[in-house]
Scaffold this motif. Structure first.
Motif, short mmCIF file in Angstrom:
data_model
loop_
_atom_site.label_atom_id
_atom_site.label_comp_id
_atom_site.label_asym_id
_atom_site.label_seq_id
_atom_site.Cartn_x
_atom_site.Cartn_y
_atom_site.Cartn_z
N ALA A 1 41.54 -30.16 57.25
CA ALA A 1 42.15 -30.32 55.68
C ALA A 1 43.18 -28.75 55.78
CB ALA A 1 42.06 -31.24 55.09
N GLY A 2 42.72 -28.13 56.18
CA GLY A 2 42.97 -26.46 55.98
C GLY A 2 41.95 -26.10 54.85
N SER A 3 42.33 -24.39 54.97
CA SER A 3 42.12 -23.32 54.32
C SER A 3 42.57 -23.35 52.94
CB SER A 3 41.59 -22.52 55.20
OG SER A 3 42.98 -21.96 54.92
N ALA B 1 55.63 -35.83 63.68
CA ALA B 1 56.61 -35.04 62.57
C ALA B 1 56.33 -34.79 61.57
CB ALA B 1 57.54 -36.68 62.27
N ALA B 2 54.98 -34.59 61.43
CA ALA B 2 54.21 -34.02 60.35
C ALA B 2 54.22 -32.52 60.71
CB ALA B 2 52.22 -34.01 60.18
N LEU C 1 44.94 -31.53 60.25
CA LEU C 1 44.71 -31.22 61.51
C LEU C 1 43.94 -32.58 62.52
CD1 LEU C 1 45.63 -29.61 64.15
CD2 LEU C 1 44.53 -27.86 63.50
N PRO C 2 44.04 -33.37 63.52
CA PRO C 2 43.45 -34.05 63.65
C PRO C 2 42.23 -32.89 64.64
CG PRO C 2 45.51 -34.65 64.44
CD PRO C 2 45.90 -33.92 63.27
N VAL C 3 41.43 -33.60 64.68
CA VAL C 3 40.21 -32.46 65.83
C VAL C 3 40.56 -33.28 67.08
CG1 VAL C 3 38.29 -32.56 67.07
CG2 VAL C 3 38.19 -32.14 64.94
#
Length: 112
Positions: free
Chosen positions: A21-23, A66-67, A86-88
């Motif tokens: 999900a991000g830092s 598109a993301a 970001l999908p693993v």
């Protein structure tokens, strides 16, 4: 390929959740910061100097849809920004960086 530097702890949590999900900086900016191969060493030098316990992810941009947007950033250069988790499954490779080598040097060695 595009790339993401993150801590090993963040990568472990992402694998458990199935996505990253991000830092803290990513979440603050509203997107996940990624780099192209030619941008990665400077990103490591500027944002990860002195950091240890890092992991470098190689990500398939085609799996992000598109993301993924290429937007101006450092010096007007276009950088990949992901406006979703970001999908693993999009991660092609993950490399733990050695703790005794500066991140920029370790990245440069991996990229060859």
């Amino acid at each position: 390929m595009i790339y993401k530097l993150l801590t090993g702890t963040e990568w472990d949590a992402a694998r458990a959740a199935g996505h990253f999900a991000g830092s803290a900086v990513d979440r603050q900016d509203g997107f996940i910061h990624l780099s192209a191969a030619g941008q990665l060493v400077e990103t490591a030098r500027r944002h990860f100097a002195g950091a240890t316990g890092l992991t470098l992810l190689a990500v398939d941009p085609a799996a992000l849809g598109a993301a993924l947007r290429w937007e101006p950033s450092r010096g007007g250069e276009l950088f990949p920004h992901l406006y979703a988790a970001l999908p693993v499954a999009a991660v092609v490779e993950a490399h733990a960086l050695p703790a005794d080598v500066p991140a920029a040097d370790a990245v440069a060695r991996l990229l060859g």
